[in-house]
Design a protein around this motif. Structure first.
Motif, PDB file in Angstrom:
ATOM      1  N   VAL A   7     -23.270  25.690  11.636  1.00 34.91           N
ATOM      2  CA  VAL A   7     -23.123  25.281  10.138  1.00 34.91           C
ATOM      3  C   VAL A   7     -23.799  26.406   9.458  1.00 34.91           C
ATOM      4  N   PRO A   8     -22.850  27.283   8.487  1.00 37.96           N
ATOM      5  CA  PRO A   8     -23.566  28.110   7.717  1.00 37.96           C
ATOM      6  C   PRO A   8     -24.529  27.613   6.582  1.00 37.96           C
ATOM      7  N   LEU A   9     -25.577  28.272   6.473  1.00 44.43           N
ATOM      8  CA  LEU A   9     -26.498  27.908   5.266  1.00 44.43           C
ATOM      9  C   LEU A   9     -26.299  28.693   4.273  1.00 44.43           C
ATOM     10  N   ARG A  10     -26.596  28.170   2.927  1.00 44.23           N
ATOM     11  CA  ARG A  10     -26.459  29.169   1.851  1.00 44.23           C
ATOM     12  C   ARG A  10     -27.808  28.481   1.037  1.00 44.23           C
ATOM     13  N   SER A  11     -28.223  29.389   0.075  1.00 44.59           N
ATOM     14  CA  SER A  11     -29.404  29.005  -0.943  1.00 44.59           C
ATOM     15  C   SER A  11     -28.990  28.740  -2.241  1.00 44.59           C
ATOM     16  N   CYS A  12     -29.396  27.792  -2.924  1.00 48.88           N
ATOM     17  CA  CYS A  12     -29.192  27.440  -4.259  1.00 48.88           C
ATOM     18  C   CYS A  12     -30.039  28.522  -4.964  1.00 48.88           C
ATOM     19  N   ILE A  13     -29.320  29.116  -6.052  1.00 48.30           N
ATOM     20  CA  ILE A  13     -29.803  30.088  -6.976  1.00 48.30           C
ATOM     21  C   ILE A  13     -30.981  29.798  -7.632  1.00 48.30           C
ATOM     22  N   ALA A  14     -30.963  28.349  -7.901  1.00 47.67           N
ATOM     23  CA  ALA A  14     -31.933  27.672  -8.805  1.00 47.67           C
ATOM     24  C   ALA A  14     -33.581  27.253  -8.050  1.00 47.67           C
ATOM     25  N   CYS A  15     -33.156  26.440  -7.123  1.00 47.58           N
ATOM     26  CA  CYS A  15     -34.261  26.136  -6.365  1.00 47.58           C
ATOM     27  C   CYS A  15     -34.643  26.560  -4.934  1.00 47.58           C
ATOM     28  N   ARG A  16     -33.799  27.576  -4.536  1.00 43.26           N
ATOM     29  CA  ARG A  16     -33.706  28.347  -3.469  1.00 43.26           C
ATOM     30  C   ARG A  16     -33.929  27.670  -2.147  1.00 43.26           C
ATOM     31  N   LEU A  17     -33.378  26.045  -2.251  1.00 48.26           N
ATOM     32  CA  LEU A  17     -33.209  25.307  -1.227  1.00 48.26           C
ATOM     33  C   LEU A  17     -32.098  25.660  -0.247  1.00 48.26           C
ATOM     34  N   LYS A  18     -32.296  25.924   0.982  1.00 51.16           N
ATOM     35  CA  LYS A  18     -31.040  26.258   2.057  1.00 51.16           C
ATOM     36  C   LYS A  18     -30.565  24.779   2.465  1.00 51.16           C
ATOM     37  N   LEU A  19     -29.027  25.133   2.140  1.00 48.75           N
ATOM     38  CA  LEU A  19     -28.500  23.763   2.627  1.00 48.75           C
ATOM     39  C   LEU A  19     -27.041  24.135   3.195  1.00 48.75           C
ATOM     40  N   PRO A  20     -26.439  23.472   4.102  1.00 47.64           N
ATOM     41  CA  PRO A  20     -24.980  23.819   4.342  1.00 47.64           C
ATOM     42  C   PRO A  20     -24.254  24.266   3.328  1.00 47.64           C
ATOM     43  N   LYS A  21     -23.418  25.104   3.704  1.00 47.19           N
ATOM     44  CA  LYS A  21     -22.477  26.039   2.664  1.00 47.19           C
ATOM     45  C   LYS A  21     -21.553  24.666   2.018  1.00 47.19           C
ATOM     46  N   ARG A  22     -21.155  23.821   2.570  1.00 52.61           N
ATOM     47  CA  ARG A  22     -20.282  22.831   2.176  1.00 52.61           C
ATOM     48  C   ARG A  22     -20.937  21.759   1.237  1.00 52.61           C
ATOM     49  N   ASP A  23     -22.179  21.641   1.312  1.00 53.21           N
ATOM     50  CA  ASP A  23     -22.935  20.810   0.275  1.00 53.21           C
ATOM     51  C   ASP A  23     -23.437  21.434  -1.048  1.00 53.21           C
ATOM     52  N   LEU A  24     -23.010  22.478  -1.231  1.00 54.86           N
ATOM     53  CA  LEU A  24     -23.144  23.323  -2.483  1.00 54.86           C
ATOM     54  C   LEU A  24     -21.900  23.668  -3.230  1.00 54.86           C
ATOM     55  N   ILE A  25     -21.976  23.918  -4.464  1.00 57.78           N
ATOM     56  CA  ILE A  25     -21.034  24.269  -5.329  1.00 57.78           C
ATOM     57  C   ILE A  25     -21.044  25.840  -5.354  1.00 57.78           C
ATOM     58  N   ARG A  26     -20.103  26.524  -5.154  1.00 57.01           N
ATOM     59  CA  ARG A  26     -19.928  27.857  -5.262  1.00 57.01           C
ATOM     60  C   ARG A  26     -19.189  28.605  -6.374  1.00 57.01           C
ATOM     61  N   VAL A  27     -19.936  29.448  -7.319  1.00 59.27           N
ATOM     62  CA  VAL A  27     -19.441  30.051  -8.335  1.00 59.27           C
ATOM     63  C   VAL A  27     -19.049  31.364  -8.133  1.00 59.27           C
ATOM     64  N   VAL A  28     -17.877  32.028  -8.438  1.00 63.83           N
ATOM     65  CA  VAL A  28     -17.365  33.072  -8.030  1.00 63.83           C
ATOM     66  C   VAL A  28     -16.983  33.869  -9.192  1.00 63.83           C
ATOM     67  N   ARG A  29     -17.361  35.201  -8.818  1.00 58.78           N
ATOM     68  CA  ARG A  29     -16.834  36.277  -9.883  1.00 58.78           C
ATOM     69  C   ARG A  29     -15.816  36.973  -9.602  1.00 58.78           C
ATOM     70  N   THR A  30     -14.535  36.823  -9.790  1.00 56.50           N
ATOM     71  CA  THR A  30     -13.343  37.319  -9.136  1.00 56.50           C
ATOM     72  C   THR A  30     -13.341  38.791  -9.413  1.00 56.50           C
ATOM     73  N   PRO A  31     -12.407  39.378  -8.427  1.00 58.58           N
ATOM     74  CA  PRO A  31     -12.399  40.916  -8.601  1.00 58.58           C
ATOM     75  C   PRO A  31     -11.538  41.113 -10.174  1.00 58.58           C
ATOM     76  N   GLU A  32     -11.033  40.178 -10.732  1.00 54.64           N
ATOM     77  CA  GLU A  32     -10.468  40.309 -12.054  1.00 54.64           C
ATOM     78  C   GLU A  32     -11.383  40.402 -13.144  1.00 54.64           C
ATOM     79  N   GLY A  33     -12.730  39.817 -12.767  1.00 56.75           N
ATOM     80  CA  GLY A  33     -13.805  39.782 -13.624  1.00 56.75           C
ATOM     81  C   GLY A  33     -13.997  38.266 -14.282  1.00 56.75           C
ATOM     82  N   THR A  34     -13.225  37.381 -13.885  1.00 59.22           N
ATOM     83  CA  THR A  34     -13.470  35.784 -14.309  1.00 59.22           C
ATOM     84  C   THR A  34     -14.422  35.173 -13.430  1.00 59.22           C
ATOM     85  N   LEU A  35     -14.903  34.141 -14.203  1.00 62.35           N
ATOM     86  CA  LEU A  35     -16.073  33.118 -13.495  1.00 62.35           C
ATOM     87  C   LEU A  35     -15.029  31.978 -13.305  1.00 62.35           C
TER      88      LEU A  35
END
Length: 109
Positions: A7-35
């Motif tokens: 189960v891959p773990l990722r950290s929240c950028i606010a609280c730094r809590l490590k949770l499973p990737k599927r339990d977090l919301i991912r915000v992405v900056r696309t190669p085109e530059g959009t959020l």
């Protein structure tokens, strides 16, 4: 004997809590530059993860913190638009019924 799935773990950028990737919301900056919000976690681009807690999302979506996590400049209007999209997503997730899987210890009380 059954192997345990990784189960891959990722950290929240606010609280730094490590949770499973599927339990977090991912915000992405696309190669085109959009959020964008990446619900599947598969879009190309630099990603940052947020907890599903409102206070974490508010702290994480400050332009400075988001810029640091995405390693690119995030303008205030982009952050405001993203904040409204994340708030709507959090509200929709809160109203969805919880799916209980067999073997879930929390469901048995």
């Amino acid at each position: 004997m059954k192997r345990r799935k990784h189960v891959p773990l990722r950290s929240c950028i606010a609280c730094r809590l490590k949770l499973p990737k599927r339990d977090l919301i991912r915000v992405v900056r696309t190669p085109e530059g959009t959020l964008e919000i990446d619900l599947k976690g598969k879009k190309a681009g630099r990603g940052a993860y947020l907890c599903r807690k409102q206070q974490c999302c508010e702290a994480a979506l400050q332009p400075g913190r988001l810029s640091q996590a995405l390693k690119s400049q995030v303008e205030a209007p982009e952050a405001v638009a993203l904040r409204t999209a994340v708030s709507a997503l959090l509200e929709s997730l809160a109203t969805e019924p919880q799916v209980v899987t067999p073997g879930d210890e929390t469901a048995n009380g």
